[in-house]
Scaffold this active site. Sequence first.
Site, PDB file in Angstrom:
ATOM      1  N   ASP A 188       2.919  -3.300  -1.935  1.00 48.36           N
ATOM      2  CA  ASP A 188       2.465  -2.065  -1.286  1.00 48.36           C
ATOM      3  C   ASP A 188       2.842  -2.119   0.194  1.00 48.36           C
ATOM      4  OD1 ASP A 188       1.232   0.311  -0.729  1.00 48.36           O
ATOM      5  OD2 ASP A 188      -0.817  -0.429  -0.938  1.00 48.36           O
ATOM      6  N   ASP A 247       6.196   3.985  -1.725  1.00 44.02           N
ATOM      7  CA  ASP A 247       5.841   2.767  -0.980  1.00 44.02           C
ATOM      8  C   ASP A 247       5.136   1.692  -1.798  1.00 44.02           C
ATOM      9  OD1 ASP A 247       3.556   4.279  -1.332  1.00 44.02           O
ATOM     10  OD2 ASP A 247       2.714   3.794   0.626  1.00 44.02           O
ATOM     11  N   GLU A 248       5.068   1.832  -3.118  1.00 43.15           N
ATOM     12  CA  GLU A 248       4.436   0.771  -3.896  1.00 43.15           C
ATOM     13  C   GLU A 248       5.034   0.689  -5.286  1.00 43.15           C
ATOM     14  OE1 GLU A 248       0.338   1.218  -5.201  1.00 43.15           O
ATOM     15  OE2 GLU A 248       0.390   3.349  -4.708  1.00 43.15           O
TER      16      GLU A 248
END
Length: 351
Positions: free
Chosen positions: A8, A103-104
């Site tokens: 993350d 983003d993860e």
Amino acid sequence: MTKILHADCDCFYAAVEMRDNPELRDIPIAVGGSAEGRGVIATCNYPARTFGIHSAMSSAQALRLCPHLTVIKPDFERYREVSAQIMAIFRELTEWVEPLSLDEAYLDISGVERFKGSGTWMAQWLKAEVLRRTGITVSIGVAPNKFLAKIASDWHKPDGLFVITPEQVDAFVAELGVDKLPGVGPATAQRLKQMNISDCTELGRCSLSILVDRFGKFGHRLYELSRGIDRRDVKVHRERKSISAENTFERDLTPAQVIAQELTPMVDKLAARIDRHGTPASSKIFIKLRFDDFTTTTLESSAMLPSITNFTELFERAWQRGQRPVRLVGVGIRLLDAEHSRQLALFGAPL
């Protein structure tokens, strides 16, 4: 033995802005819409978080909490470029990567032999490579399943690395608050509190029958999570369910203003997004309206063609549900699932 990483990026949008403009690093910044345009915060850096600012907060409220906050308009094209770089690094380690957002992602490293099979060493390599190549810090959790890996990635943020070995699962889960369990929001947490349940030790004492009786299908999920069980696999291919575009207006609009000024550019934006995804088959179009009193309605149509004519007709029908000034409109298409597409093809129906 199953080994899962959850990676993350730390305050991703803000991190990209700080990377590209070092003058922003030590001051409170947020990425989001303008306060005048009734925007909301997408993310903020850690200096801003000390003022109580968080994602989904209105920009106006964020500026009240921190008058010297710098609010930056998001640049999603740039964020997507950085995200693609990061995901490519993940795939250098394993092909089993399930992106959850820009983003993860989850990574299944169960069969990876590099770094002598050590999840800790793999996570350290990923963190170092992402930072070296993109300038972005990543927090990573290592665990025997997705549920625990996601919790672990948040344990030592920012720039964290936390490992839960199979031998540590029982002790770790026993002390975990029920509010940390995926799917347990404020309402469910309150219901559990009324049952004198605040952590997984107390939740684990509940029988499966009681939990299913109180929470339905989710009761079975609670029963397993309280024991550290999560049977979900990392899914490399995720089927897209819809493609959409939406806009929150700077001021409330009448139906005539929406039709005259807003619908055509939104449908054009939707069409561009459909083209980027290879013009997939759709089963229906839909429209979403939010009125000035914040009530929201969504209406679908069996029309296959996402044309301005079809969306105008759908908008007029949806507006009748509230008959108030409009603050937000979204347009989109629902996509046929793979099985539905296959059946249509078998029976000769055009896609």
